[in-house]
Design a protein around this motif. Structure first.
Motif, PDB file in Angstrom:
ATOM      1  N   THR A   1       0.862  -1.170   0.000  1.00 56.94           N
ATOM      2  CA  THR A   1       0.000   0.000   0.000  1.00 56.94           C
ATOM      3  C   THR A   1       0.908   1.232   0.000  1.00 56.94           C
ATOM      4  O   THR A   1       2.110   1.098   0.129  1.00 56.94           O
ATOM      5  CB  THR A   1      -0.924  -0.031   1.234  1.00 56.94           C
ATOM      6  OG1 THR A   1      -0.179  -0.527   2.348  1.00 56.94           O
ATOM      7  CG2 THR A   1      -2.106  -0.954   0.997  1.00 56.94           C
TER       8      THR A   1
ATOM      9  N   ASN B   1      -1.175 -12.838  -5.254  1.00 59.90           N
ATOM     10  CA  ASN B   1      -2.567 -13.103  -5.577  1.00 59.90           C
ATOM     11  C   ASN B   1      -2.967 -12.422  -6.876  1.00 59.90           C
ATOM     12  O   ASN B   1      -3.071 -11.205  -6.946  1.00 59.90           O
ATOM     13  CB  ASN B   1      -3.471 -12.625  -4.437  1.00 59.90           C
ATOM     14  CG  ASN B   1      -3.205 -13.413  -3.180  1.00 59.90           C
ATOM     15  OD1 ASN B   1      -2.840 -14.590  -3.236  1.00 59.90           O
ATOM     16  ND2 ASN B   1      -3.360 -12.767  -2.034  1.00 59.90           N
TER      17      ASN B   1
ATOM     18  N   THR C   1       5.552  -8.006 -10.456  1.00 60.13           N
ATOM     19  CA  THR C   1       6.264  -6.813 -10.022  1.00 60.13           C
ATOM     20  C   THR C   1       7.391  -7.225  -9.079  1.00 60.13           C
ATOM     21  O   THR C   1       7.168  -8.001  -8.160  1.00 60.13           O
ATOM     22  CB  THR C   1       5.314  -5.866  -9.236  1.00 60.13           C
ATOM     23  OG1 THR C   1       4.087  -5.774  -9.946  1.00 60.13           O
ATOM     24  CG2 THR C   1       5.919  -4.503  -9.063  1.00 60.13           C
TER      25      THR C   1
ATOM     26  N   GLN D   1       0.770  -5.692  -9.156  1.00 58.62           N
ATOM     27  CA  GLN D   1       0.479  -6.870  -9.966  1.00 58.62           C
ATOM     28  C   GLN D   1       1.508  -7.977  -9.775  1.00 58.62           C
ATOM     29  O   GLN D   1       2.671  -7.717  -9.465  1.00 58.62           O
ATOM     30  CB  GLN D   1       0.449  -6.465 -11.450  1.00 58.62           C
ATOM     31  CG  GLN D   1      -0.801  -5.687 -11.823  1.00 58.62           C
ATOM     32  CD  GLN D   1      -2.066  -6.413 -11.408  1.00 58.62           C
ATOM     33  OE1 GLN D   1      -2.357  -7.485 -11.899  1.00 58.62           O
ATOM     34  NE2 GLN D   1      -2.827  -5.830 -10.465  1.00 58.62           N
TER      35      GLN D   1
ATOM     36  N   LYS E   1      -5.634 -11.979  -8.597  1.00 59.83           N
ATOM     37  CA  LYS E   1      -6.885 -11.301  -8.925  1.00 59.83           C
ATOM     38  C   LYS E   1      -7.103 -10.005  -8.147  1.00 59.83           C
ATOM     39  O   LYS E   1      -8.205  -9.529  -8.032  1.00 59.83           O
ATOM     40  CB  LYS E   1      -8.053 -12.258  -8.702  1.00 59.83           C
ATOM     41  CG  LYS E   1      -8.279 -13.160  -9.915  1.00 59.83           C
ATOM     42  CD  LYS E   1      -9.339 -14.196  -9.639  1.00 59.83           C
ATOM     43  CE  LYS E   1      -8.747 -15.368  -8.884  1.00 59.83           C
ATOM     44  NZ  LYS E   1      -9.680 -16.365  -8.456  1.00 59.83           N
ATOM     45  N   ASP E   2      -6.039  -9.445  -7.588  1.00 58.92           N
ATOM     46  CA  ASP E   2      -6.272  -8.292  -6.745  1.00 58.92           C
ATOM     47  C   ASP E   2      -5.822  -6.993  -7.378  1.00 58.92           C
ATOM     48  O   ASP E   2      -4.663  -6.793  -7.677  1.00 58.92           O
ATOM     49  CB  ASP E   2      -5.564  -8.473  -5.405  1.00 58.92           C
ATOM     50  CG  ASP E   2      -6.411  -7.903  -4.306  1.00 58.92           C
ATOM     51  OD1 ASP E   2      -6.634  -6.680  -4.335  1.00 58.92           O
ATOM     52  OD2 ASP E   2      -6.875  -8.679  -3.457  1.00 58.92           O
ATOM     53  N   SER E   3      -6.762  -6.091  -7.582  1.00 59.08           N
ATOM     54  CA  SER E   3      -6.421  -4.838  -8.230  1.00 59.08           C
ATOM     55  C   SER E   3      -5.907  -3.814  -7.218  1.00 59.08           C
ATOM     56  O   SER E   3      -5.348  -2.796  -7.587  1.00 59.08           O
ATOM     57  CB  SER E   3      -7.647  -4.287  -8.963  1.00 59.08           C
ATOM     58  OG  SER E   3      -8.707  -4.149  -8.038  1.00 59.08           O
ATOM     59  N   LEU E   4      -6.101  -4.084  -5.928  1.00 59.05           N
ATOM     60  CA  LEU E   4      -5.676  -3.148  -4.892  1.00 59.05           C
ATOM     61  C   LEU E   4      -4.163  -3.116  -4.743  1.00 59.05           C
ATOM     62  O   LEU E   4      -3.574  -2.153  -4.302  1.00 59.05           O
ATOM     63  CB  LEU E   4      -6.273  -3.557  -3.542  1.00 59.05           C
ATOM     64  CG  LEU E   4      -7.751  -3.291  -3.313  1.00 59.05           C
ATOM     65  CD1 LEU E   4      -8.182  -3.955  -2.017  1.00 59.05           C
ATOM     66  CD2 LEU E   4      -8.012  -1.801  -3.266  1.00 59.05           C
TER      67      LEU E   4
ATOM     68  N   PRO F   1       3.986  -9.772  -4.845  1.00 62.42           N
ATOM     69  CA  PRO F   1       2.612 -10.001  -5.302  1.00 62.42           C
ATOM     70  C   PRO F   1       2.386 -11.492  -5.541  1.00 62.42           C
ATOM     71  O   PRO F   1       3.151 -12.131  -6.267  1.00 62.42           O
ATOM     72  CB  PRO F   1       2.537  -9.223  -6.614  1.00 62.42           C
ATOM     73  CG  PRO F   1       3.667  -8.242  -6.547  1.00 62.42           C
ATOM     74  CD  PRO F   1       4.728  -8.907  -5.753  1.00 62.42           C
TER      75      PRO F   1
END
Lengths: 425, 252
Positions: free
Chosen positions: A227, A259, A270, A267, A261-264, A257
């Motif tokens: 975040t 998971n 990375t 990606q 399917k997480d757009s939060l 990264p």
């Protein structure tokens, strides 16, 4: 169906994002059984990513009722699930330990059924190791947020270290990716254990023999780069937790990264921010062992650490008024502030100068990074005035500018620097 | 002038005694097998006398205490002529002068002394980490090591304390000796050399039934706990230098 080896692979794989593997700070002696803990800790081997392997680090199970976006074991993830029995963990630990593979056990778990149910299973393992196997090696146990005080306190009698992970450095960030969690639930177990440690310390003044209780103290971990926190946010939180809960360590773990399917979150694919993670550790060290205070390194005007130089060098370049430091007269506290001089060399310098003023050629051999240090210190034979050039020139001389076309070798590092600069301008 | 001693610390210390009694302070202590030829050099065989090294020991203790004595022992275990000579010359200086402060890091000889000790201690720490026991059918936990320096004497107490409830044997294959612990006491052993060097076949046969299973589990664990995205082989090799790999279960 899978065999025991598969199970070990699944539950080691799920546990590896907990970066702590420290086995230091233990005080346990071998009393009529097996094992002791070496106070400095021992790394028995290193994985191919260069991390120390000191403890058998596994999850009791990766079944979990929570769905935290940053976690590989989140409920909604389609991964293989497995669970160890108490007996299996005990046997594996003992057999690895007897072969000198490990210093002990690092046991964590996904939350199954409830916090108390999970904590109780963890407790059963450590209790069995200590009482039935007479195992005196190192045990690091995760405290499960929400577990009862009684369970935490009982576990504390058997383990060397306990930890609860903050995961995300700020409350807002955490709310975003793990709505079911908050920092308060991390603070509670830390507080419970801290209070008990203090109480027993107090008791020790009057009673000769008090039981060992979490002798290697508590630690926590934060995920970095999942975040949008600044380095000041991160170190601010770390600093506060060090002070409030007497933590032994805060770990910083560059987010990987996992998971898809997480757009939060960043990606999959990375690169983890390893350089940033390293700078945070260096800052952590400066705060704990070099007498720096947080605002000297990070403040509202300077919220992020430089990636292209270490925080001590960056601080020195921002503060030319303190340099050069005369190593023949300055106190130890000032000598360790010279970029390129560590605590060990500083000690040597302070001891050796009792026998005569030290010259450059002598200091050079005492294990310092002379090419860096030379701009910031003066020795008995230093040419006067050559000590500290203009900060910008020193910076130019010391910080390697990435050249175009040179990127093949260290592309990860350089692209990280680039992206950092982009956010600046 | 070469002083040829028997390779023991007592013998080394006797060289100091001899040097003073014969006024040969420029002597160089060495072991017979390390000397290429004695044709062109003068040499003297130094006998190991218990009374003599006791006398030197006592004199050392008076001057530098137990902590200082330990340093000279660690320097000796570097197991190389250069370190032996440096320690020897420092001992000569120690007895010639009123004081010799080992904290004078500005002095090149003293600095070298500490650097050698640092290397020896690093190897000692490594061996605490890199020993890998194999359990055989007779419940004996056996490990072979090949340390750069002669650090076995510095680690056996650690293993005795830790593995007090299992019999074990740690064998330095380079120096052809080891220590065996039988739940009661520790013994220096030399005779098992052939058994162990014989391509470990004799060992394979008599392994504990579960031994191989745990080796496989350890290898699986080692692989699974690695994070592929953080791969950093340079760092890996710096921490686990290649020369140790053949004795590390997870690297074979």
């Amino acid at each position: 169906m899978f065999d025991f080896g598969d199970k070990l692979q699944i539950l080691a794989d799920a546990a590896k994002y907990d970066v702590s593997c420290s086995s230091s700070g233990g005080k346990r002696k071998n009393i009529g059984g097996i094992g002791d803990s070496s106070s400095s800790g021992i790394c028995h081997t290193y994985t191919e990513d260069g991390r120390c392997v000191s403890l058998l680090k596994i999850l009791m199970t990766n079944y979990c009722i929570f769905d935290c976006a940053f976690c590989v074991s989140r409920k909604s993830n389609d991964v293989q699930r497995a669970a160890f029995s108490v007996k299996e963990v005990v046997e594996l630990t003992m057999n690895f330990y007897r072969r000198n593979y490990i210093e002990g056990l690092f046991l964590s778990s996904g939350i199954f059924k409830s916090a108390d149910y999970t904590m109780e299973r963890l407790m059963l393992v450590v209790k069995k190791l200590r009482t039935e196997e007479k195992f005196h090696g190192y045990i690091h146990l995760k405290a499960i947020p929400g577990a009862s005080e009684a369970l935490l306190k009982e576990a504390g009698l058997y383990v060397d270290r306990m930890s609860v992970n903050l995961e995300i450095p700020t409350e807002e960030g955490l709310k975003l990716v793990a709505p079911e969690k908050d920092h308060q639930s991390v603070r509670e177990p830390l507080q419970t254990i801290k209070t008990e440690i203090m109480a027993l310390k107090e008791e020790k003044k009057t009673i000769k023999k008090v039981p060992l209780f979490v002798p290697a103290g508590q630690s926590t971990q934060m995920v970095i780069g999942a975040t949008g926190e600044s380095d000041l946010d991160i170190m601010g939180t770390a600093n506060e937790f060090y002070k409030t809960y007497n933590l032994k360590r805060v770990y910083y773990s560059g987010y990987i990264p996992i998971n898809p399917k997480d757009s939060l979150l960043p990606q999959v694919g990375t690169a983890p921010p390893l350089q940033r993670e390293n700078r945070l550790y260096q800052t952590d060290w400066l705060l704990r062992f070099y007498g720096f205070s947080l605002h000297e390194i990070l403040n509202t005007k300077h919220q992020n650490l430089e990636l292209d130089m270490d925080p001590k060098l960056a601080w020195a370049i921002r503060n030319p008024q303190f340099f050069p430091i005369d190593i023949n007269t300055a106190s130890y506290q000032w000598i360790i502030r010279i970029p390129g001089v560590g605590r060990q060399s500083a000690n040597k310098i302070v001891q050796a100068r009792n026998f005569g003023k030290l010259r450059e050629d002598q200091v050079k051999k005492m294990g310092i990074a002379f090419n860096r240090a030379k701009y910031f210190m003066s020795c008995a034979d230093s040419v006067f005035g050559l000590g500290f050039l203009y900060p910008e020139q020193v910076k130019k001389a010391l910080v390697k500018q990435p050249l175009i076309g040179e990127a093949s070798n260290s592309s990860r590092l350089i692209s990280e620097v680039d992206s950092y600069q982009l956010t600046l301008f | 002038m070469y002083y040829i001693f028997d390779g023991t610390y007592a013998g080394y210390i006797c060289c100091v005694f001899e040097a003073f009694s014969r006024k040969e302070i420029d002597a160089r202590p060495t072991r017979l097998d390390l000397i290429q030829t004695t044709l062109f050099f003068e040499s003297r065989s130094i006998e190991t006398h218990p009374e003599r090294f006791q006398r030197v020991f006592q004199a050392m203790e008076k001057k530098i205490g137990h902590a200082g004595m330990k340093l000279f022992y660690q320097n000796f275990l570097a197991d190389e002529e250069k370190a032996w000579l440096n320690g020897f010359q420092l001992l000569i200086k120690l007895f010639q002068s009123e004081t010799l402060d080992l904290k004078n890091y500005g002095d090149p000889q003293i600095l070298q002394f500490h650097q050698t000790i640092k290397k020896v201690n690093r190897e000692r720490h490594r061996m605490k980490a890199f020993v890998r026991f194999m359990k055989d059918a007779n419940e004996l936990y056996t490990a072979i090591i090949e340390p750069d320096f002669n650090v076995l004497p510095l680690i056996i107490d650690f293993f005795r304390n830790r593995y007090a409830d299992q019999p074990w044997l740690i064998y330095d294959i380079r120096r052809q000796y080891g220590y065996h612990y039988n739940l009661k006491e520790m013994q220096e052993v030399f005779s098992t050399a052939e058994m162990l060097t014989d391509e470990s076949q004799s060992l394979q046969v008599s392994l504990d039934l579960k031994e191989e299973e745990y080796q496989i589990l350890w290898k699986k664990y080692f692989k699974s706990t690695n994070i592929e995205q953080r791969k950093n082989l340079k760092l890996h090799i710096r921490h686990v230098p290649q020369r140790y790999w053949k004795y590390l279960t997870e690297k074979t």
